[in-house]
Design a protein around this motif. Structure first.
Motif, PDB file in Angstrom:
ATOM      1  N   PRO A   1      26.917  36.057  41.471  1.00  0.00           N
ATOM      2  CA  PRO A   1      28.622  36.296  41.742  1.00  0.00           C
ATOM      3  C   PRO A   1      29.634  36.020  40.989  1.00  0.00           C
ATOM      4  CG  PRO A   1      28.564  33.550  43.357  1.00  0.00           C
ATOM      5  CD  PRO A   1      27.019  34.835  41.857  1.00  0.00           C
ATOM      6  N   PRO A   2      30.535  36.618  40.335  1.00  0.00           N
ATOM      7  CA  PRO A   2      31.069  36.280  38.542  1.00  0.00           C
ATOM      8  C   PRO A   2      32.066  34.836  39.068  1.00  0.00           C
ATOM      9  CG  PRO A   2      31.930  39.114  39.799  1.00  0.00           C
ATOM     10  CD  PRO A   2      31.046  37.817  41.186  1.00  0.00           C
ATOM     11  N   ASP A   3      32.068  34.637  37.559  1.00  0.00           N
ATOM     12  CA  ASP A   3      32.763  33.463  37.333  1.00  0.00           C
ATOM     13  C   ASP A   3      34.151  33.958  38.328  1.00  0.00           C
ATOM     14  OD1 ASP A   3      31.188  31.307  36.233  1.00  0.00           O
ATOM     15  OD2 ASP A   3      32.199  31.677  34.472  1.00  0.00           O
ATOM     16  N   TYR A   4      34.846  34.450  38.060  1.00  0.00           N
ATOM     17  CA  TYR A   4      36.191  34.979  37.985  1.00  0.00           C
ATOM     18  C   TYR A   4      36.472  36.772  38.667  1.00  0.00           C
ATOM     19  CZ  TYR A   4      38.095  34.319  33.953  1.00  0.00           C
ATOM     20  OH  TYR A   4      37.726  33.496  32.431  1.00  0.00           O
ATOM     21  N   SER A   5      37.944  36.726  39.326  1.00  0.00           N
ATOM     22  CA  SER A   5      38.248  37.871  39.386  1.00  0.00           C
ATOM     23  C   SER A   5      39.379  38.601  39.640  1.00  0.00           C
ATOM     24  CB  SER A   5      37.136  38.932  40.219  1.00  0.00           C
ATOM     25  OG  SER A   5      35.999  38.323  40.538  1.00  0.00           O
ATOM     26  N   ILE A   6      40.120  39.245  39.786  1.00  0.00           N
ATOM     27  CA  ILE A   6      40.718  40.356  40.029  1.00  0.00           C
ATOM     28  C   ILE A   6      41.039  40.148  41.897  1.00  0.00           C
ATOM     29  CG2 ILE A   6      42.969  41.075  39.967  1.00  0.00           C
ATOM     30  CD1 ILE A   6      41.920  42.537  37.470  1.00  0.00           C
ATOM     31  N   GLU A   7      40.948  39.500  42.355  1.00  0.00           N
ATOM     32  CA  GLU A   7      40.269  39.476  43.904  1.00  0.00           C
ATOM     33  C   GLU A   7      41.027  39.979  45.172  1.00  0.00           C
ATOM     34  OE1 GLU A   7      39.902  35.195  45.606  1.00  0.00           O
ATOM     35  OE2 GLU A   7      38.980  34.734  43.655  1.00  0.00           O
ATOM     36  N   GLN A   8      41.337  41.156  46.454  1.00  0.00           N
ATOM     37  CA  GLN A   8      42.235  41.651  46.854  1.00  0.00           C
ATOM     38  C   GLN A   8      42.484  42.709  46.325  1.00  0.00           C
ATOM     39  OE1 GLN A   8      44.346  39.276  49.582  1.00  0.00           O
ATOM     40  NE2 GLN A   8      43.154  37.347  49.276  1.00  0.00           N
ATOM     41  N   VAL A   9      42.190  43.453  45.360  1.00  0.00           N
ATOM     42  CA  VAL A   9      43.000  44.480  44.558  1.00  0.00           C
ATOM     43  C   VAL A   9      43.066  45.675  45.612  1.00  0.00           C
ATOM     44  CG1 VAL A   9      42.390  46.394  42.982  1.00  0.00           C
ATOM     45  CG2 VAL A   9      41.952  44.211  42.615  1.00  0.00           C
ATOM     46  N   VAL A  10      44.139  46.532  45.095  1.00  0.00           N
ATOM     47  CA  VAL A  10      44.417  47.395  45.686  1.00  0.00           C
ATOM     48  C   VAL A  10      44.737  49.062  44.680  1.00  0.00           C
ATOM     49  CG1 VAL A  10      46.442  49.133  47.122  1.00  0.00           C
ATOM     50  CG2 VAL A  10      45.573  46.534  47.760  1.00  0.00           C
ATOM     51  N   THR A  11      44.281  49.309  43.981  1.00  0.00           N
ATOM     52  CA  THR A  11      44.244  50.384  43.072  1.00  0.00           C
ATOM     53  C   THR A  11      43.870  52.670  43.322  1.00  0.00           C
ATOM     54  OG1 THR A  11      44.461  50.680  40.871  1.00  0.00           O
ATOM     55  CG2 THR A  11      42.069  50.044  41.891  1.00  0.00           C
ATOM     56  N   PHE A  12      44.390  52.353  42.915  1.00  0.00           N
ATOM     57  CA  PHE A  12      43.557  54.402  42.678  1.00  0.00           C
ATOM     58  C   PHE A  12      44.309  54.504  40.485  1.00  0.00           C
ATOM     59  CE2 PHE A  12      47.763  55.039  42.146  1.00  0.00           C
ATOM     60  CZ  PHE A  12      48.112  56.167  41.515  1.00  0.00           C
ATOM     61  N   ALA A  13      42.865  55.730  40.822  1.00  0.00           N
ATOM     62  CA  ALA A  13      43.454  56.422  39.920  1.00  0.00           C
ATOM     63  C   ALA A  13      43.031  58.003  39.790  1.00  0.00           C
ATOM     64  CB  ALA A  13      41.926  55.922  38.911  1.00  0.00           C
ATOM     65  N   ARG A  14      43.860  59.083  38.512  1.00  0.00           N
ATOM     66  CA  ARG A  14      43.762  60.262  39.611  1.00  0.00           C
ATOM     67  C   ARG A  14      42.540  61.346  38.473  1.00  0.00           C
ATOM     68  NH1 ARG A  14      49.590  59.677  38.706  1.00  0.00           N
ATOM     69  NH2 ARG A  14      50.469  59.381  40.353  1.00  0.00           N
TER      70      ARG A  14
END
Length: 196
Positions: free
Chosen positions: A53-66
Protein backbone atom coordinates in the motif's frame (compact mmCIF):
# COMPACT_ATOMS: atom_id res chain seq x y z
CA UNK A 1 -19.42 6.91 -23.48
CA UNK A 2 -16.80 8.65 -21.34
CA UNK A 3 -13.88 6.57 -20.10
CA UNK A 4 -11.13 7.50 -17.66
CA UNK A 5 -8.65 7.60 -20.57
CA UNK A 6 -10.56 10.58 -22.03
CA UNK A 7 -9.97 12.67 -18.88
CA UNK A 8 -7.34 14.31 -16.66
CA UNK A 9 -7.58 11.30 -14.32
CA UNK A 10 -5.88 9.08 -16.95
CA UNK A 11 -2.30 9.79 -15.79
CA UNK A 12 -3.15 9.04 -12.15
CA UNK A 13 -4.77 5.78 -13.24
CA UNK A 14 -1.76 4.83 -15.42
CA UNK A 15 0.59 5.48 -12.48
CA UNK A 16 -1.49 3.20 -10.22
CA UNK A 17 -2.42 6.11 -7.92
CA UNK A 18 -6.20 5.56 -7.90
CA UNK A 19 -7.23 2.85 -5.45
CA UNK A 20 -9.87 1.86 -2.85
CA UNK A 21 -12.48 3.08 -5.32
CA UNK A 22 -16.08 3.39 -4.16
CA UNK A 23 -16.77 4.95 -7.57
CA UNK A 24 -14.66 4.97 -10.72
CA UNK A 25 -17.16 5.37 -13.51
CA UNK A 26 -18.95 7.50 -16.05
CA UNK A 27 -21.31 9.95 -14.38
CA UNK A 28 -24.98 10.70 -15.16
CA UNK A 29 -23.95 14.11 -16.57
CA UNK A 30 -22.57 13.58 -20.09
CA UNK A 31 -18.81 13.90 -20.50
CA UNK A 32 -18.04 13.44 -16.81
CA UNK A 33 -16.00 10.66 -15.24
CA UNK A 34 -16.17 10.46 -11.45
CA UNK A 35 -13.87 9.04 -8.83
CA UNK A 36 -14.38 8.38 -5.13
CA UNK A 37 -11.54 6.62 -3.36
CA UNK A 38 -7.90 7.34 -2.49
CA UNK A 39 -5.10 8.95 -4.53
CA UNK A 40 -1.62 7.72 -3.63
CA UNK A 41 0.88 10.51 -2.96
CA UNK A 42 3.93 8.44 -2.06
CA UNK A 43 4.54 4.77 -2.70
CA UNK A 44 6.51 2.40 -0.51
CA UNK A 45 9.55 0.78 -2.04
CA UNK A 46 8.47 -2.52 -3.57
CA UNK A 47 10.51 -5.68 -3.65
CA UNK A 48 10.22 -7.88 -6.75
CA UNK A 49 6.54 -8.21 -7.68
CA UNK A 50 4.99 -7.65 -4.24
CA UNK A 51 2.26 -5.04 -4.01
CA UNK A 52 2.48 -2.70 -1.01
CA UNK A 53 0.00 0.00 0.00
CA UNK A 54 1.15 3.62 -0.44
CA UNK A 55 3.01 5.39 2.37
CA UNK A 56 0.27 8.01 2.34
CA UNK A 57 -2.54 9.28 0.15
CA UNK A 58 -5.31 11.79 -0.25
CA UNK A 59 -8.03 9.67 1.32
CA UNK A 60 -11.81 9.65 0.74
CA UNK A 61 -11.45 11.68 -2.46
CA UNK A 62 -14.55 13.01 -4.22
CA UNK A 63 -13.73 14.32 -7.69
CA UNK A 64 -14.44 14.21 -11.41
CA UNK A 65 -12.92 15.19 -14.72
CA UNK A 66 -14.50 16.04 -18.06
CA UNK A 67 -13.72 14.31 -21.33
CA UNK A 68 -11.19 16.19 -23.42
CA UNK A 69 -10.13 18.56 -20.61
CA UNK A 70 -6.62 18.57 -19.12
CA UNK A 71 -7.59 19.68 -15.61
CA UNK A 72 -9.59 18.39 -12.67
CA UNK A 73 -12.12 21.16 -11.91
CA UNK A 74 -13.05 20.15 -8.35
CA UNK A 75 -11.74 17.80 -5.68
CA UNK A 76 -12.27 17.19 -1.98
CA UNK A 77 -10.27 14.81 0.15
CA UNK A 78 -8.67 14.05 3.51
CA UNK A 79 -5.00 14.49 4.40
CA UNK A 80 -3.63 12.86 7.53
CA UNK A 81 -1.17 15.76 7.81
CA UNK A 82 -1.33 19.34 6.50
CA UNK A 83 2.30 18.91 5.38
CA UNK A 84 1.15 16.44 2.69
CA UNK A 85 -0.34 19.39 0.78
CA UNK A 86 3.13 19.88 -0.70
CA UNK A 87 2.97 16.35 -2.15
CA UNK A 88 -0.50 17.01 -3.58
CA UNK A 89 1.01 19.85 -5.61
CA UNK A 90 4.02 17.74 -6.67
CA UNK A 91 1.91 14.77 -7.77
CA UNK A 92 -1.14 16.57 -9.17
CA UNK A 93 -0.13 20.19 -9.79
CA UNK A 94 -0.28 19.87 -13.58
CA UNK A 95 -3.86 18.56 -13.30
CA UNK A 96 -5.13 21.39 -11.08
CA UNK A 97 -6.11 24.91 -12.09
CA UNK A 98 -6.12 28.38 -10.48
CA UNK A 99 -9.86 28.46 -11.21
CA UNK A 100 -10.56 25.03 -9.68
CA UNK A 101 -12.18 24.26 -6.33
CA UNK A 102 -10.00 22.09 -4.07
CA UNK A 103 -10.98 21.30 -0.48
CA UNK A 104 -8.64 19.46 1.85
CA UNK A 105 -9.82 18.25 5.24
CA UNK A 106 -6.83 17.78 7.56
CA UNK A 107 -6.33 15.76 10.72
CA UNK A 108 -3.74 18.00 12.36
CA UNK A 109 -5.00 21.57 12.16
CA UNK A 110 -6.85 23.44 14.89
CA UNK A 111 -10.50 22.34 14.97
CA UNK A 112 -11.58 26.00 14.62
CA UNK A 113 -9.19 26.75 11.75
CA UNK A 114 -10.17 27.40 8.14
CA UNK A 115 -7.40 28.40 5.75
CA UNK A 116 -6.92 29.33 2.15
CA UNK A 117 -3.50 28.24 0.92
CA UNK A 118 -2.31 29.09 -2.60
CA UNK A 119 0.55 26.97 -3.93
CA UNK A 120 1.91 27.41 -7.48
CA UNK A 121 -1.19 29.49 -8.19
CA UNK A 122 -3.53 26.68 -7.10
CA UNK A 123 -5.99 27.59 -4.30
CA UNK A 124 -6.74 25.07 -1.56
CA UNK A 125 -9.44 25.53 1.07
CA UNK A 126 -8.20 23.71 4.17
CA UNK A 127 -10.55 22.64 6.95
CA UNK A 128 -10.25 20.42 10.03
CA UNK A 129 -11.58 16.86 10.07
CA UNK A 130 -11.37 14.82 13.21
CA UNK A 131 -13.69 11.84 13.53
CA UNK A 132 -16.04 12.43 10.63
CA UNK A 133 -15.79 11.51 6.92
CA UNK A 134 -15.13 13.75 3.93
CA UNK A 135 -18.54 12.84 2.48
CA UNK A 136 -20.37 13.83 5.67
CA UNK A 137 -18.33 17.02 6.16
CA UNK A 138 -18.79 17.96 2.51
CA UNK A 139 -22.56 17.51 2.40
CA UNK A 140 -22.90 19.54 5.62
CA UNK A 141 -20.56 22.29 4.39
CA UNK A 142 -22.43 22.53 1.08
CA UNK A 143 -25.86 22.41 2.73
CA UNK A 144 -27.03 19.26 0.95
CA UNK A 145 -29.91 17.45 2.63
CA UNK A 146 -29.90 13.65 2.79
CA UNK A 147 -33.37 13.67 1.23
CA UNK A 148 -31.89 15.24 -1.94
CA UNK A 149 -29.64 12.21 -2.38
CA UNK A 150 -31.87 9.42 -1.09
CA UNK A 151 -33.15 7.98 -4.37
CA UNK A 152 -29.92 8.39 -6.36
CA UNK A 153 -27.23 5.80 -6.99
CA UNK A 154 -23.58 6.46 -6.03
CA UNK A 155 -22.75 8.23 -9.30
CA UNK A 156 -25.90 10.37 -9.09
CA UNK A 157 -25.20 11.37 -5.48
CA UNK A 158 -21.61 12.23 -6.39
CA UNK A 159 -22.79 14.38 -9.31
CA UNK A 160 -25.08 16.41 -7.02
CA UNK A 161 -22.31 16.97 -4.46
CA UNK A 162 -19.74 17.91 -7.12
CA UNK A 163 -22.15 20.42 -8.71
CA UNK A 164 -22.50 22.08 -5.31
CA UNK A 165 -18.73 21.94 -4.78
CA UNK A 166 -18.11 23.76 -8.08
CA UNK A 167 -20.11 26.70 -6.67
CA UNK A 168 -18.23 26.73 -3.34
CA UNK A 169 -16.36 29.91 -2.57
CA UNK A 170 -14.49 30.39 0.66
CA UNK A 171 -13.74 33.58 2.56
CA UNK A 172 -11.06 31.91 4.67
CA UNK A 173 -7.96 33.71 5.90
CA UNK A 174 -5.11 33.16 3.47
CA UNK A 175 -1.90 31.77 4.92
CA UNK A 176 1.30 30.49 3.35
CA UNK A 177 2.05 26.79 3.26
CA UNK A 178 5.09 27.47 5.47
CA UNK A 179 2.90 29.18 8.08
CA UNK A 180 0.48 26.26 8.00
CA UNK A 181 3.33 23.84 8.71
CA UNK A 182 4.51 26.04 11.61
CA UNK A 183 1.10 26.06 13.31
CA UNK A 184 -0.04 22.52 12.48
CA UNK A 185 -0.60 20.22 15.42
CA UNK A 186 0.59 16.66 16.00
CA UNK A 187 -1.33 14.11 13.94
CA UNK A 188 -4.17 12.68 16.02
CA UNK A 189 -4.88 8.97 16.23
CA UNK A 190 -8.33 8.65 14.64
CA UNK A 191 -9.05 5.41 16.51
CA UNK A 192 -8.05 6.64 19.95
CA UNK A 193 -11.46 7.04 21.59
CA UNK A 194 -13.39 4.49 19.61
CA UNK A 195 -14.89 1.47 21.34
CA UNK A 196 -13.27 -1.86 20.49
Amino acid sequence: MTTIDDTALARLEAEGRLFNAVLKAEMPQPGRFGFRGDIALRFQQQMADEKRPPDYSIEQVVTFARAGEAIIPALAGYLHSFAYLEDVVKVMGDLLSPTGVYLMFCNNIDLRAQYRVVMNGIPFSVLPCDESTVWKELTELLGIEKSELKKLDTAGKTDVVLDALLDFGDAFDEITFQRGVEVMEPVRNRNENRPV
